[in-house]
Design an enzyme around this catalytic site. Structure first.
Site, mmCIF file in Angstrom:
data_model
loop_
_atom_site.group_PDB
_atom_site.id
_atom_site.type_symbol
_atom_site.label_atom_id
_atom_site.label_comp_id
_atom_site.label_asym_id
_atom_site.label_seq_id
_atom_site.Cartn_x
_atom_site.Cartn_y
_atom_site.Cartn_z
ATOM 1 N N SER A 4 -2.427 -1.612 6.672
ATOM 2 C CA SER A 4 -2.671 -0.760 5.524
ATOM 3 C C SER A 4 -2.747 0.709 5.907
ATOM 4 C CB SER A 4 -3.987 -1.171 4.841
ATOM 5 O OG SER A 4 -4.285 -0.317 3.766
ATOM 6 N N ASN A 10 6.352 3.501 2.692
ATOM 7 C CA ASN A 10 5.797 3.396 4.041
ATOM 8 C C ASN A 10 5.791 1.965 4.568
ATOM 9 O OD1 ASN A 10 3.724 2.643 2.253
ATOM 10 N ND2 ASN A 10 2.143 3.189 3.731
ATOM 11 N N ASP A 36 1.181 -5.652 3.261
ATOM 12 C CA ASP A 36 0.530 -4.409 2.885
ATOM 13 C C ASP A 36 -0.708 -4.782 2.067
ATOM 14 O OD1 ASP A 36 0.139 -1.661 2.196
ATOM 15 O OD2 ASP A 36 1.134 -2.065 0.291
ATOM 16 N N ASP A 75 -2.769 -2.194 -0.334
ATOM 17 C CA ASP A 75 -2.853 -1.533 -1.642
ATOM 18 C C ASP A 75 -1.642 -1.860 -2.508
ATOM 19 O OD1 ASP A 75 -4.971 -0.464 -0.308
ATOM 20 O OD2 ASP A 75 -4.502 1.623 -0.724
#
Length: 399
Positions: A275, A346, A187, A189
């Protein structure tokens, strides 16, 4: 040729202050008796050596066992070392089935934590065959080679211990697959970078607090990601496209990110990012870090302004898992040899689809569901979960 299980052998243990020549000296002493070496293990801790040699006994007519013992003790005393010689038969017993690598990260690593981990291994019927240190800073990382306990059962038991003890514990199966070429997908962020990119854009639009609240709820799994994405991006409508360069300049890599990627690339691993953020940032990160894969959402820009919409297929929770599988297929790497790293809800499908899913400074929901969790702010600690030592990383950087 293996040593018969009933053949007499001697375990010679040497202790004392380390100095050059001890290992050569011991085996020079043993060579006179024409012994075969069955096993050797040596460690040096804070300048003190422990050298163990499992050897056959002298053949009849060459020397007696008593003569050998006297010679070894005399040699050890001449160097102010201690020697212990134990009689027995055969080689080491074979390791049990269900072999695992258990990596423990502590900041600090307390004796109580080690005791609890060891007890949990024993409680599952496992045996600790070997322990060695992977790193001493910025965290203490040690690896236990364990046999006799199923990996999944051990992982479940130690996950409970980790949350109680405040340490990070990873359990992976031993075997050739650990040394195989791998694909690492992260990922972006709050994982590869310290920031939430949507919030950086929001700062320029004057709606940072509103966007941050929606982001936090989405990462906790309280909101549907796609709906939250559209709601947040809509607040950016009208921003001048020049804001993209400003946001790129604000992005801060997570401590250890460069070291992680650089080391993985040296090992021949392929590295990618997925992302829920934006290609306007991930494409630049891909180029800067030399990544193999990158996928994200794309902010729509028309007539030099952000429209408040995104284009193309949305990269959401399910999308990240699909992209992991797609990257693996392109890289020619089985899913079992992939590693996924993320922090938010997520990321869960991706973490569960990978051979090893690592929750990095993650939300509680994610920590509980992932294979393992890392809760220190250094991304390169993931290297220790792959059996790579800090010494190896530093040596490669010097070279």
């Amino acid at each position: 040729m293996s040593t018969p299980s009933d053949a007499p052998t001697l375990l010679i243990k040497i202790f004392g202050k380390d100095r050059p020549g001890i290992t050569a000296g011991l085996f020079d002493t043993l060579a006179v008796y024409g012994l075969d070496v069955v096993d050797i293990e040596q460690t040096v801790t804070r300048g003190r050596i422990t050298l163990c040699a499992l050897v056959t006994v002298p053949a009849p007519g060459i020397a007696t066992e008593g003569e050998l013992r006297a010679t070894v003790h005399s040699w050890a005393e001449s160097l102010k070392l201690q020697a212990e010689i134990l009689s027995g038969t055969g080689d080491n017993p074979p390791r049990g089935h269900g072999r695992s690598h258990v990596t423990v990260l502590g900041h600090p690593l307390t004796s109580g934590s080690v005791a609890a981990v060891a007890a949990a291994v024993t409680g599952r019927g496992g045996n600790i065959d070997r322990i060695f240190r992977l790193a001493k800073y910025p965290v203490t990382a040690v690896e236990f080679a364990v046999s006799g306990a199923p990996t999944e059962e051990l992982r479940t038991a130690l996950a409970t211990e980790a949350s109680v003890l405040g340490v990070d514990i990873a359990v992976v199966s031993a075997g050739l697959q650990r040394r195989a070429q791998r694909l690492i997908v992260m990922d972006v962020d709050s994982t590869l970078i310290q920031d939430e990119v949507i919030e950086l854009f929001a700062g320029h639009a004057g709606c940072e607090d509103e966007v941050a609240e929606v982001t936090a709820r989405a990462m906790r799994g309280e909101l549907d990601f796609e709906q939250s994405l559209h709601a947040r991006v809509a607040l950016l409508a009208g921003l001048d496209a020049s804001v993209v360069d400003k946001v790129r300049a604000q992005v801060r890599l997570t401590p250890g990110a460069r070291t992680l990627v650089r080391t993985l690339k040296r090992l021949g691993y392929q590295v990618g990012v997925v992302s829920g953020g934006f290609t306007q940032v991930t494409d630049e990160l891909k180029e800067r870090l030399g990544l193999d894969f990158a996928a994200a959402n794309t902010l729509e820009i028309t007539d030099g302004k952000l429209t408040g919409r995104v284009t193309g297929e949305i990269v959401d929770r399910a999308g990240k898992a699909r992209l992991l599988k797609s990257f693996a297929a392109q890289a020619g790497v089985p899913l079992a040899q992939t590693v996924a790293i993320g922090d938010g809800a997520n990321d869960l499908d991706m973490l569960n689809a990978a051979g090893l899913g690592v929750a990095f400074n993650a939300k509680p929901l994610v920590r509980e569901a992932a294979h393992t969790a890392v809760n220190v702010p250094f991304l390169d600690t993931v290297l220790y979960l792959l059996g790579i030592t800090r010494e190896e990383v530093e040596a490669a950087d010097i070279e």
